[in-house]
Every structure is written in C-alpha cells, then in structure tokens.
Design an enzyme around this catalytic site. Sequence first.
Site, short mmCIF file in Angstrom:
data_model
loop_
_atom_site.label_atom_id
_atom_site.label_comp_id
_atom_site.label_asym_id
_atom_site.label_seq_id
_atom_site.Cartn_x
_atom_site.Cartn_y
_atom_site.Cartn_z
CB ILE A 107 -0.99 -0.16 1.29
CG1 ILE A 107 -1.95 1.31 1.33
CG2 ILE A 107 -0.26 -0.25 2.51
CD1 ILE A 107 -3.15 0.93 2.38
CB CYS A 108 0.83 4.27 0.58
SG CYS A 108 1.22 6.08 0.61
N GLY A 109 3.30 4.05 -0.15
CA GLY A 109 4.74 4.00 -0.58
C GLY A 109 5.40 2.60 -0.96
#
Length: 212
Positions: A107-109
């Site tokens: 998720i995300c980064g």
Amino acid sequence: MTTIYVYILDTLADWELGYVTAELNSARFFKKDAQPVSLKTVGYSKEPVKTMGGMTIVPDCLIEDIAMDETSVLLLPGADTWSDPKHSAIIEKTSELLSLGATVGAICGATVALANAGLLDSRPHTSNGPGFLDMFVPNYKGQEFYVDQPSVADNNLITASSTGGLLWAKQLIERLDVFQENTVEAWYDYFSIGKPEHFYALMQTLPANNEN
C-alpha cells in the site's frame, strides 16, 4: 496456520494497516472453519521502529525468518523511508514470495518500492493516482497495467493507495477466505458507510447467529 508477516519500518503509516491487522489478529469475525492465523512483525534488524503516528514497534522476527511457503502472507505498509537501500532485502523476498504464489499486500509508498524493482511492470496494480509512480520511478514500465482504483487485487498481489486501506483489507480478507461472504460484505458496508443497519447486518452473519 497461516502466518501474516507485517514489514515494519520507520515512518510506517499507522492508519493504512489498521483495518486488516485488527481483523486478522483478533479473528472476531472469522467463519467457523477459517484457517487460524498468526500475525508477526518483521524488520531488517531487531531495532525498534517509530511509526508516523509516533508509536514504537519492535520486530518479532527478521526478514530471513519469513517462511518461504505459498501460505505465507506479507504486508508492506506505506512509509516515507522506502527509498533507503536497506529495504532492498524485503523487496527481494517479496519477489520470491510472489513467484511461489504467496499473498503480498502493498500500500502507498510500498508500491513505489515494488515498481522500482519492476514487480508492477506486467500485472494490474494501483498506487496514489495516475502518474504517481512515474514521478518517483524513472524505470517504471507498468503504465498500461495501472488501474485507477483505491485497491486492486491481481491474484496473489493486492496493491492500494494511501486512502485505500479499507478496500485493501477487504480484498486481503477475501483472498485469505477467513470471513463468510456475507460477513465481509456487511463488514465493508458498515466501516465504509457507518449506518447502524449495516452493523446489525454484520452481527447477523456471525457463526453464533447462524446455528440454525
């Protein structure tokens, strides 16, 4: 027993993991015949890390302790420190796990780290919006496989944006098959909409309420 490994690193985005770790660890909504799970935090060292919310977490185990098995699950949270070379070891392990058929959630980064390793070049995925991965990953080649949704499940890889934590949790729960189908739908409705009728619907799906 399914082992859920949660990679922890400094500046870990606390909120992104909250839904999925709470439900998998507590097993409060699991169906009767669900496979038991064990949740372990894993780090590149045994040194404690400080999350974005200021919480201190000490790893339970090291990267080399991850069981290389199809039943293993690895969760990679967002953080501002993914560009540090010391995290390359977990990305290498991620590639190996994906090849084995093990489940990986990023998720995300963490999606930036996967893209940088070429792991998103040829399979459906998402991140923090169209063009986000191009900004941070010069060698990114997965544009045609990018899906502009909060979370995208492609078999054993589930990727999400920083705001996709709830849908990401739902898709991981579905992948692990630990909730009844009607439970996961009612759970998602309740936490995404918040109306009391969805809470009561959720309670009615639980095994104790379905003995007849």
